[in-house]
Design an enzyme around this catalytic site. Structure first.
Site, short mmCIF file in Angstrom:
data_model
loop_
_atom_site.label_atom_id
_atom_site.label_comp_id
_atom_site.label_asym_id
_atom_site.label_seq_id
_atom_site.Cartn_x
_atom_site.Cartn_y
_atom_site.Cartn_z
N TYR A 163 64.85 -8.91 15.90
CA TYR A 163 63.68 -9.49 16.60
C TYR A 163 62.39 -9.39 15.79
CZ TYR A 163 67.15 -9.19 20.31
OH TYR A 163 68.30 -9.30 21.02
N CYS A 176 43.78 -11.93 12.75
CA CYS A 176 42.46 -11.77 13.34
C CYS A 176 42.61 -11.42 14.81
CB CYS A 176 41.69 -13.08 13.16
SG CYS A 176 39.98 -12.87 13.51
N GLU A 183 78.12 -8.57 23.56
CA GLU A 183 77.18 -9.39 22.78
C GLU A 183 76.09 -8.55 22.13
OE1 GLU A 183 75.72 -11.67 26.08
OE2 GLU A 183 77.08 -13.32 25.67
N PRO A 184 76.43 -7.69 21.20
CA PRO A 184 75.38 -6.90 20.56
C PRO A 184 74.52 -7.73 19.62
CG PRO A 184 77.51 -6.47 19.53
CD PRO A 184 77.77 -7.42 20.66
N GLY A 185 73.23 -7.52 19.67
CA GLY A 185 72.31 -8.20 18.75
C GLY A 185 71.62 -7.15 17.89
C1 LIG Z 1 72.52 -12.47 27.36
C2 LIG Z 1 72.16 -11.58 26.24
N1 LIG Z 1 73.13 -11.14 25.44
C3 LIG Z 1 72.87 -10.35 24.39
C4 LIG Z 1 71.57 -9.94 24.12
C5 LIG Z 1 71.36 -9.06 22.94
O1 LIG Z 1 70.78 -7.89 23.29
P1 LIG Z 1 70.61 -6.72 22.23
O2 LIG Z 1 69.93 -7.30 21.04
O3 LIG Z 1 69.79 -5.73 22.93
O4 LIG Z 1 71.98 -6.22 21.91
C6 LIG Z 1 70.52 -10.36 24.94
C7 LIG Z 1 69.13 -9.90 24.72
O5 LIG Z 1 68.72 -8.93 25.32
C8 LIG Z 1 70.84 -11.21 26.03
O6 LIG Z 1 69.88 -11.65 26.84
N1 LIG Z 2 63.15 -9.51 21.93
C1 LIG Z 2 63.44 -8.26 22.55
C2 LIG Z 2 64.83 -8.13 23.05
C3 LIG Z 2 65.47 -9.40 23.43
C4 LIG Z 2 65.75 -9.56 24.85
C5 LIG Z 2 66.67 -10.71 24.94
N2 LIG Z 2 67.25 -10.88 26.23
C6 LIG Z 2 63.07 -7.13 21.63
O1 LIG Z 2 62.51 -7.33 20.61
O2 LIG Z 2 63.32 -6.01 21.89
#
Ligand SMILES: Cc1ncc(COP(=O)(O)O)c(C=O)c1O
Ligand SMILES: N[C@@H](CCCC[NH3+])C(=O)O
Length: 435
Positions: free
Chosen positions: A391, A362, A291-293
């Site tokens: 993010y 502010c 699950e890369p974000g």
């Molecule tokens: C369950 C889960 N999957 C995937 C992600 C995506 O993580 P990242 O954006 O670091 O790949 C997160 C956030 O950390 C998460 O909590």
């Molecule tokens: N929101 C975080 C990562 C997401 C964590 C989600 N589990 C960031 O900006 O780095």
């Protein structure tokens, strides 16, 4: 040079180019602050994960964690790339539905899914729910019984790993709000409830050890711990997982100091660890999901700002303010996250000064970058903060009633508005009078 650490070109005029378009043209056309994505980079990132699994000839699913950046256009890119989609709320699920994302490729996460969210997931026949706690099992059972339906699930387990990252974005450690702890028997309790369930099809396990991780060791340890537990269930009741989801967390380069691994390395190591353990247990290789974000969208995004006022405090610091800040990028204030930036109109000029980039909220903590080397800065210059694709937009707020910036996608020299800039009318549109 700062720009050398990032995947962007500079044209002959010294202007930062994004997806084949001059960033100054974008700033002029759409205004600032502005989030700009080079869609070609998003596709390249997605493909590097997908291709690695193909090359290794394993069954795998790459689910884009849409929390990193969710919008209809982004979900459509994920769909075009054949990804699955991880959503964590009604809003992210609704976005996916509005984008026409195939529901069977959607996975629902969340440590406090509401009854409505679970019902929406069931009604839309999404592909998988990642079960986080016992209360959720109870809610889901009720919904499935009422509707006489079944759904596939994974159990999210917390393996008890301290991943090497900031405390707020670490999720796999024992003291975490997420999932069922492996160590204290909670995962076993969930398993006993879910395997052989009439309405809930238990497909396997999920774990996510943290975010912005630069090594593979944590993933290996997690796989080994998952298999230690799976071995027990195999012995006890012959349970063989069809799916193992190792979550996201693959680190990206924000600054020169960051040394991310090539994405194929994470995928290869995960496959190797799952393969080795499956052979040890003498079971077929489960399907591997990730699950890369951040690693899909992070380095593809740039935030463009216009420089405004400045304040020089002799012998202390020079503050230079931009027209955005913590409202469109909370990460420096929240995690002390570091970014690099260039002047989009002088992207290859040698730095002659050091300034600290302040936002316009502010709040003293509204600083985007401390001590950034830049060429001479003038009001009206465009500052491009790099690697803001993950993010940033998704964690933006209306603090100080600042309007959220627009989002523009650029690909092959063409730019397209994909999220309109908020107006001040948008900001008050849900307010009701009290006169
Ligand atoms: C369950 C889960 N999957 C995937 C992600 C995506 O993580 P990242 O954006 O670091 O790949 C997160 C956030 O950390 C998460 O909590
Ligand atoms: N929101 C975080 C990562 C997401 C964590 C989600 N589990 C960031 O900006 O780095």
């Amino acid at each position: 040079m700062i720009i050398d650490h990032h995947p962007f070109e500079v044209n002959a005029a010294g202007h930062l180019m994004i997806g084949g378009v001059d960033s100054l043209t974008l700033a002029e056309k759409y205004g600032t602050p502005l989030y700009v994505y080079d869609v070609g980079i998003i596709r390249k990132n997605a493909r590097s994960f997908v291709q690695t699994f193909k090359d290794l000839d394993v069954q795998a699913k790459v689910a884009y964690a849409s929390k990193a950046f969710s919008s209809i256009a982004m979900v459509q890119v994920a769909k075009q790339e054949g990804l699955c989609l991880d959503v964590v709320s009604e809003g992210e699920l609704y976005t996916a539905l509005q984008a026409g994302f195939p529901t069977e490729r959607i996975h629902l996460h969340g440590n406090n899914k509401s009854r409505e969210e679970l019902k929406m997931a069931v009604d839309e026949n999404i592909g998988c729910i990642v079960i986080d706690n016992l209360y959720e099992i109870q809610l889901l059972e009720e919904i499935l019984r009422e509707e006489n339906k079944t759904i596939d699930v994974l159990i999210r387990v917390t393996p008890g790993i301290e991943s090497n990252t900031h405390q707020y974005i670490m999720t796999g450690n024992e003291d975490s709000k997420f999932g069922f702890n492996l160590i204290n028997g909670q995962a076993d309790e969930a398993f006993q409830l879910l395997h052989n369930h009439g309405h809930i099809q238990l497909k396997g396990l999920h774990c996510h050890i943290g975010s912005q991780i630069f090594e593979t060791e944590g993933f290996m340890v997690a796989v080994n711990l998952l298999f230690d537990q799976l071995e027990k269930w195999l012995d006890q009741v012959d349970f063989v997982p069809e799916v193992l989801n190792l979550g996201g967390g693959y680190g990206i380069r924000y600054t020169e100091e960051d040394e991310p691994l090539a994405y194929h390395i994470y995928a290869e190591k995960i496959v190797a660890a799952v393969r080795e353990n499956s052979e040890r247990l003498n079971i077929s290789l489960p399907e591997i999901w990730i699950e890369p974000g951040r690693s899909i969208v992070g380095n593809a995004g740039v935030s463009l700002y216009t420089i405004g006022s400045s304040k020089e405090i002799p012998n202390i610091r020079n503050y230079v303010s931009v027209d955005g800040g913590m409202a469109d990028n909370i990460r420096p204030a929240l995690y002390e996250a570091q970014y690099e930036a260039v002047l989009a109109n002088k992207a290859t000029e040698e730095p002659t000064t050091t300034v600290s980039i302040a936002g316009k909220a502010c709040e003293s903590g509204d600083m985007l970058i401390w001590d950034l080397p830049l060429p001479e800065v003038q009001p009206g210059d465009v500052l491009a903060v790099l690697a803001t694709g993950a993010y940033g937009f998704s964690m933006a707020s209306n603090y100080n009633r600042l309007a959220k910036p627009a989002v523009v996608f650029v690909e092959d020299g063409m730019d397209r508005l994909v999220v309109r800039r908020e107006s001040v009318e948008d900001i008050v549109k849900n307010d009701l009078s009290y006169e």
